[in-house]
Design a protein around this motif. Structure first.
Motif, PDB file in Angstrom:
ATOM      1  N   GLY A 108       0.810  -1.206   0.000  1.00  0.00           N
ATOM      2  CA  GLY A 108       0.000   0.000   0.000  1.00  0.00           C
ATOM      3  C   GLY A 108       0.847   1.261   0.000  1.00  0.00           C
ATOM      4  O   GLY A 108       1.931   1.293   0.596  1.00  0.00           O
ATOM      5  N   GLN A 109       0.339   2.288  -0.661  1.00  0.00           N
ATOM      6  CA  GLN A 109       1.051   3.566  -0.753  1.00  0.00           C
ATOM      7  C   GLN A 109       0.346   4.689   0.007  1.00  0.00           C
ATOM      8  O   GLN A 109       0.927   5.751   0.214  1.00  0.00           O
ATOM      9  CB  GLN A 109       1.185   3.969  -2.233  1.00  0.00           C
ATOM     10  N   PHE A 110      -0.916   4.458   0.373  1.00  0.00           N
ATOM     11  CA  PHE A 110      -1.711   5.502   1.003  1.00  0.00           C
ATOM     12  C   PHE A 110      -2.479   4.928   2.194  1.00  0.00           C
ATOM     13  O   PHE A 110      -2.507   3.718   2.414  1.00  0.00           O
ATOM     14  CB  PHE A 110      -2.757   6.073   0.023  1.00  0.00           C
ATOM     15  N   ASN A 111      -3.145   5.823   2.887  1.00  0.00           N
ATOM     16  CA  ASN A 111      -4.241   5.438   3.776  1.00  0.00           C
ATOM     17  C   ASN A 111      -5.492   6.073   3.190  1.00  0.00           C
ATOM     18  O   ASN A 111      -5.553   7.302   3.009  1.00  0.00           O
ATOM     19  CB  ASN A 111      -3.998   5.941   5.203  1.00  0.00           C
ATOM     20  N   LEU A 112      -6.482   5.253   2.858  1.00  0.00           N
ATOM     21  CA  LEU A 112      -7.704   5.765   2.252  1.00  0.00           C
ATOM     22  C   LEU A 112      -8.672   6.205   3.347  1.00  0.00           C
ATOM     23  O   LEU A 112      -8.978   5.439   4.264  1.00  0.00           O
ATOM     24  CB  LEU A 112      -8.372   4.691   1.385  1.00  0.00           C
ATOM     25  N   VAL A 113      -9.163   7.425   3.230  1.00  0.00           N
ATOM     26  CA  VAL A 113     -10.042   8.019   4.235  1.00  0.00           C
ATOM     27  C   VAL A 113     -11.237   8.623   3.509  1.00  0.00           C
ATOM     28  O   VAL A 113     -11.100   9.161   2.401  1.00  0.00           O
ATOM     29  CB  VAL A 113      -9.290   9.103   5.048  1.00  0.00           C
ATOM     30  N   ASP A 114     -12.425   8.553   4.131  1.00  0.00           N
ATOM     31  CA  ASP A 114     -13.597   9.142   3.491  1.00  0.00           C
ATOM     32  C   ASP A 114     -13.744  10.615   3.877  1.00  0.00           C
ATOM     33  O   ASP A 114     -12.919  11.176   4.624  1.00  0.00           O
ATOM     34  CB  ASP A 114     -14.860   8.333   3.783  1.00  0.00           C
ATOM     35  N   ALA A 115     -14.792  11.256   3.385  1.00  0.00           N
ATOM     36  CA  ALA A 115     -14.976  12.690   3.601  1.00  0.00           C
ATOM     37  C   ALA A 115     -15.221  13.048   5.060  1.00  0.00           C
ATOM     38  O   ALA A 115     -15.067  14.213   5.452  1.00  0.00           O
ATOM     39  CB  ALA A 115     -16.139  13.192   2.747  1.00  0.00           C
ATOM     40  N   TYR A 116     -15.597  12.040   5.854  1.00  0.00           N
ATOM     41  CA  TYR A 116     -15.936  12.293   7.249  1.00  0.00           C
ATOM     42  C   TYR A 116     -14.811  11.878   8.202  1.00  0.00           C
ATOM     43  O   TYR A 116     -15.006  11.827   9.414  1.00  0.00           O
ATOM     44  CB  TYR A 116     -17.242  11.573   7.589  1.00  0.00           C
ATOM     45  N   GLY A 117     -13.655  11.582   7.638  1.00  0.00           N
ATOM     46  CA  GLY A 117     -12.491  11.258   8.445  1.00  0.00           C
ATOM     47  C   GLY A 117     -12.379   9.808   8.849  1.00  0.00           C
ATOM     48  O   GLY A 117     -11.448   9.437   9.580  1.00  0.00           O
ATOM     49  N   GLU A 118     -13.305   8.973   8.393  1.00  0.00           N
ATOM     50  CA  GLU A 118     -13.250   7.546   8.729  1.00  0.00           C
ATOM     51  C   GLU A 118     -12.388   6.805   7.719  1.00  0.00           C
ATOM     52  O   GLU A 118     -12.423   7.077   6.522  1.00  0.00           O
ATOM     53  CB  GLU A 118     -14.657   6.936   8.746  1.00  0.00           C
ATOM     54  N   TRP A 119     -11.609   5.854   8.228  1.00  0.00           N
ATOM     55  CA  TRP A 119     -10.822   5.032   7.316  1.00  0.00           C
ATOM     56  C   TRP A 119     -11.737   4.237   6.385  1.00  0.00           C
ATOM     57  O   TRP A 119     -12.798   3.748   6.798  1.00  0.00           O
ATOM     58  CB  TRP A 119      -9.948   4.052   8.112  1.00  0.00           C
ATOM     59  N   ILE A 120     -11.311   4.120   5.146  1.00  0.00           N
ATOM     60  CA  ILE A 120     -12.010   3.279   4.170  1.00  0.00           C
ATOM     61  C   ILE A 120     -11.376   1.899   4.249  1.00  0.00           C
ATOM     62  O   ILE A 120     -10.230   1.702   3.823  1.00  0.00           O
ATOM     63  CB  ILE A 120     -11.885   3.862   2.748  1.00  0.00           C
ATOM     64  N   TRP A 121     -12.081   0.974   4.811  1.00  0.00           N
ATOM     65  CA  TRP A 121     -11.519  -0.356   5.016  1.00  0.00           C
ATOM     66  C   TRP A 121     -11.356  -1.076   3.686  1.00  0.00           C
ATOM     67  O   TRP A 121     -12.264  -1.092   2.848  1.00  0.00           O
ATOM     68  CB  TRP A 121     -12.401  -1.158   5.978  1.00  0.00           C
ATOM     69  N   HIS A 122     -10.207  -1.679   3.528  1.00  0.00           N
ATOM     70  CA  HIS A 122      -9.900  -2.343   2.260  1.00  0.00           C
ATOM     71  C   HIS A 122     -10.811  -3.532   1.996  1.00  0.00           C
ATOM     72  O   HIS A 122     -11.030  -3.906   0.836  1.00  0.00           O
ATOM     73  CB  HIS A 122      -8.427  -2.779   2.246  1.00  0.00           C
ATOM     74  N   GLU A 123     -11.327  -4.150   3.037  1.00  0.00           N
ATOM     75  CA  GLU A 123     -12.221  -5.295   2.857  1.00  0.00           C
ATOM     76  C   GLU A 123     -13.587  -4.874   2.304  1.00  0.00           C
ATOM     77  O   GLU A 123     -14.356  -5.713   1.849  1.00  0.00           O
ATOM     78  CB  GLU A 123     -12.420  -6.023   4.194  1.00  0.00           C
ATOM     79  N   GLY A 124     -13.873  -3.579   2.355  1.00  0.00           N
ATOM     80  CA  GLY A 124     -15.133  -3.067   1.812  1.00  0.00           C
ATOM     81  C   GLY A 124     -15.055  -2.864   0.312  1.00  0.00           C
ATOM     82  O   GLY A 124     -14.115  -3.292  -0.363  1.00  0.00           O
ATOM     83  N   ARG A 125     -16.039  -2.138  -0.204  1.00  0.00           N
ATOM     84  CA  ARG A 125     -16.162  -1.935  -1.650  1.00  0.00           C
ATOM     85  C   ARG A 125     -16.332  -0.450  -1.944  1.00  0.00           C
ATOM     86  O   ARG A 125     -16.800   0.310  -1.084  1.00  0.00           O
ATOM     87  CB  ARG A 125     -17.366  -2.704  -2.192  1.00  0.00           C
ATOM     88  N   PRO A 126     -16.037  -0.027  -3.156  1.00  0.00           N
ATOM     89  CA  PRO A 126     -16.277   1.378  -3.500  1.00  0.00           C
ATOM     90  C   PRO A 126     -17.708   1.840  -3.231  1.00  0.00           C
ATOM     91  O   PRO A 126     -17.923   3.005  -2.883  1.00  0.00           O
ATOM     92  CB  PRO A 126     -15.940   1.417  -4.998  1.00  0.00           C
ATOM     93  N   ALA A 127     -18.676   0.926  -3.369  1.00  0.00           N
ATOM     94  CA  ALA A 127     -20.066   1.300  -3.111  1.00  0.00           C
ATOM     95  C   ALA A 127     -20.298   1.726  -1.670  1.00  0.00           C
ATOM     96  O   ALA A 127     -21.265   2.438  -1.374  1.00  0.00           O
ATOM     97  CB  ALA A 127     -20.990   0.129  -3.451  1.00  0.00           C
TER      98      ALA A 127
END
Length: 353
Positions: free
Chosen positions: A276-295
């Motif tokens: 991984g090169q980043f930490n993915l975070v949503d607009a509300y500051g919550e981590w975007i878990w990799h096990e989830g989906r773009p939806a």
């Protein structure tokens, strides 16, 4: 033309065997159809698929699962999936609705559920459940039909799973509103339902606004066919890391093997894994878990926002993509102007972790 004649003749024999409930003859003929299909012309495959569609619509669930899988596979050799897709979806939905009814009724009447993928349990399950049918408010015939759906229904889901890895099929998928809850109800017990449920959540032609907090840069991208956020992470890194003088991001792009694993390569698990090169975070500051989906990524003012923060720790994973036959795309539509990127960065929250 010989193979086309063989295919058509075998189709006649298959329909006849099904009408006579000749299971041995049916399955032997089906094997011949599968073999002849690989050598037939596309028009011949299309014609036979059209003739098989009415049989697919009526054949009992227990007898027809292999036919459903062969019909799905025939579309690789020139047949139009839409000839059989509505029937396959309807039958898969019916089977999963019945399987869900079985799970409820069996659990109430008999206790722990049998493994739906262990055929050695079929006879004992029939004996036990049919015997308990009156207690479950079912006739013996109804109880037998539910057992049949429990053990054979996954075979009907398989061709829908296979075909739905194509974008054009996902776009045209009929009866999605009925199919999705039926698959959801059985995905914990039936393997093909588990994987199809994930496909039903895949988004296509979906825009994302991607913001890189360290540099203040932003991008508008469009995604299709991405199975989970591990794959999204890899494709974002592959598309956005590059020549900074051209507006791209600093960092190390994924290796060619990692990019191939996440797109269309045969090796889904490259040696050394994918870093991984980043930490993915949503607009509300919550981590975007990799096990989830773009939806799963929440909207902000109608936009799905992905913020790229520095990784808090080293992270790697093994597989490039969940669905080997699904071809993903991530297109960088444009680099946001500085004021537009600043506007979005001013709206999003800092990481909450």
């Amino acid at each position: 033309m010989l193979f086309g004649k063989n295919l058509g003749k075998s189709c006649d024999e298959l329909i006849d065997a099904a009408a006579r409930r000749d299971a041995d003859g049916f399955h032997k003929t089906l094997e011949r159809i599968a073999g002849a299909t690989t050598k037939a012309k596309p028009g011949e495959v299309q014609e036979v698929l059209g003739r098989l569609a009415p049989l697919l619509a009526e054949i009992p669930i227990g007898m027809g699962g292999d036919l459903a899988k062969v019909a799905g596979g025939m579309t690789d050799f020139g047949g139009d999936p839409m000839v059989v897709l509505p029937t396959l979806v309807r039958r898969a939905t019916d089977a999963m609705e019945r399987a869900a009814r079985f799970a409820t009724a069996y659990g109430e009447a008999c206790g722990d559920l049998p493994d739906a993928e262990d055929p050695s349990l079929i006879e004992a399950t029939i004996e036990r459940f049919v015997g308990a049918a009156p207690q479950a408010g079912l006739s013996e015939r109804e109880a037998y039909g539910l057992v049949e759906a429990w053990f054979a229904g996954g075979d009907w889901v398989q061709p829908v799973l296979y075909l739905a890895q194509r974008k054009e099929v996902r776009t045209a998928l009929p009866e999605r509103a009925r199919l999705t809850p039926a698959i959801d109800a059985t995905r914990e017990h039936i393997g093909t339902a588990h994987w199809l449920y994930g496909l039903l959540l895949v988004v296509d032609d979906t825009p994302l606004t991607v913001l890189h907090r360290p540099t203040g840069r932003g991008y508008r991208v469009t995604i299709s066919g991405i199975g989970d956020n591990f794959q999204l992470h890899t494709l974002l890194a592959a598309s956005l890391i590059g020549d900074e003088s051209r507006g791209l991001l600093p960092g190390e792009r994924p290796s060619p093997a990692a990019i191939a694993a996440a797109t269309d390569g045969e090796d889904l698990t490259p040696a050394g894994g994918i870093r991984g090169q980043f930490n993915l975070v949503d607009a509300y500051g919550e981590w975007i878990w990799h096990e989830g989906r773009p939806a799963d990524i929440p909207l902000l003012e109608g936009e799905r926002i992905v913020v790229l923060d520095p990784p808090p720790y080293a992270r790697s994973w093994n597989a490039g993509r969940l669905y080997p036959l699904m071809r993903p795309s991530l297109t960088v539509d444009r680099i946001l102007a500085g004021d537009e990127a600043a506007h979005w960065l001013g709206m999003v929250k800092s990481s909450q972790r």
